[in-house]
Motif scaffolding. Structure first.
Motif, PDB file in Angstrom:
ATOM      1  N   CYS A  74      80.212 -80.403 -19.776  1.00 39.66           N
ATOM      2  CA  CYS A  74      79.657 -81.508 -20.459  1.00 39.66           C
ATOM      3  C   CYS A  74      78.815 -81.229 -21.715  1.00 39.66           C
ATOM      4  CB  CYS A  74      78.530 -82.109 -19.429  1.00 39.66           C
ATOM      5  SG  CYS A  74      77.178 -81.204 -19.037  1.00 39.66           S
ATOM      6  N   SER A 125      77.529 -88.508 -25.118  1.00 36.96           N
ATOM      7  CA  SER A 125      78.095 -87.741 -24.120  1.00 36.96           C
ATOM      8  C   SER A 125      79.600 -87.414 -23.954  1.00 36.96           C
ATOM      9  CB  SER A 125      77.206 -88.127 -22.710  1.00 36.96           C
ATOM     10  OG  SER A 125      75.986 -88.241 -23.007  1.00 36.96           O
ATOM     11  N   LEU A 169      86.143 -87.004 -21.409  1.00 37.19           N
ATOM     12  CA  LEU A 169      85.370 -88.299 -21.101  1.00 37.19           C
ATOM     13  C   LEU A 169      84.347 -88.486 -21.740  1.00 37.19           C
ATOM     14  CD1 LEU A 169      85.352 -88.481 -17.155  1.00 37.19           C
ATOM     15  CD2 LEU A 169      87.256 -89.491 -18.604  1.00 37.19           C
ATOM     16  N   ALA A 227      81.221 -91.174 -23.524  1.00 37.24           N
ATOM     17  CA  ALA A 227      80.334 -92.409 -23.513  1.00 37.24           C
ATOM     18  C   ALA A 227      79.088 -92.379 -24.298  1.00 37.24           C
ATOM     19  CB  ALA A 227      79.712 -92.575 -21.924  1.00 37.24           C
ATOM     20  N   PHE A 263      81.619 -94.025 -19.125  1.00 38.86           N
ATOM     21  CA  PHE A 263      82.527 -92.888 -19.242  1.00 38.86           C
ATOM     22  C   PHE A 263      84.183 -93.196 -19.219  1.00 38.86           C
ATOM     23  CE2 PHE A 263      79.297 -89.625 -18.320  1.00 38.86           C
ATOM     24  CZ  PHE A 263      79.475 -88.783 -19.569  1.00 38.86           C
TER      25      PHE A 263
END
Length: 267
Positions: free
Chosen positions: A52, A59, A69, A71, A90
């Motif tokens: 991450c 993010s 992914l 978001a 996400f």
């Protein structure tokens, strides 16, 4: 109660999630209400997150399958969806054809950097200070991921500072940098911004790993050899930059590279 039921349903469904913490400014995390403690973000059972990255207000997450992914805030196109619409949950942004599996992600203040398994680098988001390394003609921002290049060699690692970006070659012998350099954070001996990626360290050094993320704006460039020797250079925005160099004995291996708000670290 409906929210609790929905959460329980996700847990009963054995879906995978990722533990994240944020005050949720501008939907930086897909949470319905601000939350200080770490909160599990429900994801599809198909998305097992292994990495991450936290940007200024967005993010990124990377799954074990190499799917990205994203978001949060997308006002500069940093999520890579070819628009500037914020994403409260996400979702997977489209990548250029042939991008392949992504193996590393990095997030700056308002830009994102991806590294593919084949050694190619993709960037999206704000480019006001050339942090995407695409050249001055690329505009102030890019709303979709585009490949950086051409670089003389394939990339092995990436790091994103607040408004600058670092790339390590796949053979671990060359460090490239682009973007804001007003505090000498690129360590190239100047305080001139770099619109395209230039060589910062090469030949004598072997880079092994990189970290990323915007951090406190400490105006310093530092090189840390893998042994006990240490060399560092410090600059301020009003002084000339210092070149990022190895210690007196010359390190054989660099353990990590990290990009902060206005500084870069090499170990």
């Amino acid at each position: 109660d409906d929210d609790d039921d929905a959460t329980n349903a996700h847990q009963d469904d054995d879906s995978h999630g990722v533990e994240l913490q944020s005050f949720d400014d501008a939907n930086a995390l897909p949470l319905r209400t601000p939350s200080m403690p770490f909160t599990r973000v429900p994801l599809s059972r198909h998305h097992v997150v292994v990495q991450c990255a936290a940007g200024g207000k967005h993010s990124l997450a990377l799954t074990i399958a190499g799917v990205v992914l994203a978001a949060g805030d997308n006002s500069r196109g940093q999520l890579g969806f070819a628009d500037r619409v914020d994403r409260p949950v996400f979702a997977a942004p489209p990548l250029p054809r042939g991008a392949g599996k992504i193996v590393q992600i990095a997030a700056g203040a308002a830009h994102s950097v991806l590294l593919s398994e084949s050694g190619h680098v993709f960037v999206s988001g704000e480019n006001r200070n050339s942090q995407l390394g695409l050249g001055r003609s690329a505009g102030l921002s890019r709303a979709s991921f585009v490949e950086v290049g051409p670089l003389p060699e394939l990339a092995g690692q990436v790091a994103a500072g607040e408004e600058h970006t670092l790339i390590v070659s796949k053979n671990g012998r060359v460090l490239y940098g682009a973007g804001l350099n007003c505090a000498g954070q690129l360590g190239d001996g100047s305080t001139c911004d770099r619109p395209i990626f230039i060589r910062l360290l090469c030949e004598l050094l072997s880079v092994r790993s990189a970290t990323h993320g915007p951090a406190a704006s400490v105006e310093m460039s530092l090189s840390l050899p893998s042994t006990s020797s240490l060399s560092s250079t410090t600059t301020t925005s009003s002084s000339s930059g210092r070149r990022m160099t190895a210690g007196a004995d010359g390190p054989e291996v660099i353990a990590s590279v990290s990009a902060g708000g206005s500084h870069s670290l090499v170990v």
